[in-house]
Design a protein around this motif. Structure first.
Motif, PDB file in Angstrom:
ATOM      1  N   THR A 166      -4.911  -7.546  -0.694  1.00 63.75           N
ATOM      2  CA  THR A 166      -4.919  -7.936   0.708  1.00 63.75           C
ATOM      3  C   THR A 166      -4.846  -9.458   0.767  1.00 63.75           C
ATOM      4  O   THR A 166      -5.167 -10.135  -0.224  1.00 63.75           O
ATOM      5  CB  THR A 166      -6.200  -7.468   1.413  1.00 63.75           C
TER       6      THR A 166
ATOM      7  N   CYS B  56       1.824 -10.104  -0.978  1.00 61.43           N
ATOM      8  CA  CYS B  56       0.491  -9.514  -1.166  1.00 61.43           C
ATOM      9  C   CYS B  56       0.600  -8.009  -1.361  1.00 61.43           C
ATOM     10  O   CYS B  56      -0.028  -7.439  -2.267  1.00 61.43           O
ATOM     11  CB  CYS B  56      -0.419  -9.827   0.021  1.00 61.43           C
ATOM     12  N   ASP B  57       1.382  -7.364  -0.519  1.00 59.79           N
ATOM     13  CA  ASP B  57       1.576  -5.917  -0.622  1.00 59.79           C
ATOM     14  C   ASP B  57       2.174  -5.563  -1.981  1.00 59.79           C
ATOM     15  O   ASP B  57       1.716  -4.635  -2.647  1.00 59.79           O
ATOM     16  CB  ASP B  57       2.474  -5.435   0.519  1.00 59.79           C
TER      17      ASP B  57
ATOM     18  N   ARG C   4     -10.572  -4.287  -6.628  1.00 57.27           N
ATOM     19  CA  ARG C   4     -10.213  -3.330  -5.577  1.00 57.27           C
ATOM     20  C   ARG C   4     -10.267  -1.903  -6.105  1.00 57.27           C
ATOM     21  O   ARG C   4     -10.755  -0.991  -5.433  1.00 57.27           O
ATOM     22  CB  ARG C   4      -8.818  -3.649  -5.057  1.00 57.27           C
TER      23      ARG C   4
END
Length: 105
Positions: free
Chosen positions: A60, A54-55, A76
């Motif tokens: 997130t 995810c990072d 985002r």
């Protein structure tokens, strides 16, 4: 939602980022077939690795599992920019977004 969603979402977000399975595997510190094995359904990442994925993808965990958002990275980015505008401008943007969403229905 099932394991197919996880596989497909990783692939979708990886392609949006413009990286190959090999490059992503390498960047995450794994063998070249690591992401291929996940994408093909041969394996699923453990939780710590899922968080690293995810990072890496810039989302997130919550955004990863948001089924109604095709491009959580773009969303985002928009939200980050909206945090910078004044309240009055934000109200105008909300009004515009509501108008545009009605036009697409």
């Amino acid at each position: 939602m099932d394991t197919n969603f996880i596989r497909e979402r990783i692939t979708q977000l990886r392609l949006s980022k413009g990286v190959s399975e090999y490059q992503m595997s390498y960047d995450l510190g794994h063998s070249r077939s690591y992401i291929y094995n996940i994408s093909s359904g041969k394996a699923l990442p453990p939780m710590a690795e899922f968080l690293a994925i995810c990072d890496y993808l810039g989302v997130t965990p919550s955004q990863f599992f948001e089924e109604t958002t095709d491009d959580p990275i773009l969303l985002r980015s928009a939200i980050d920019e909206l945090r910078k505008v004044s309240k009055d401008d934000l109200m105008m943007i909300i009004t515009l977004a509501r108008r545009l969403s009605k036009d697409t229905k």
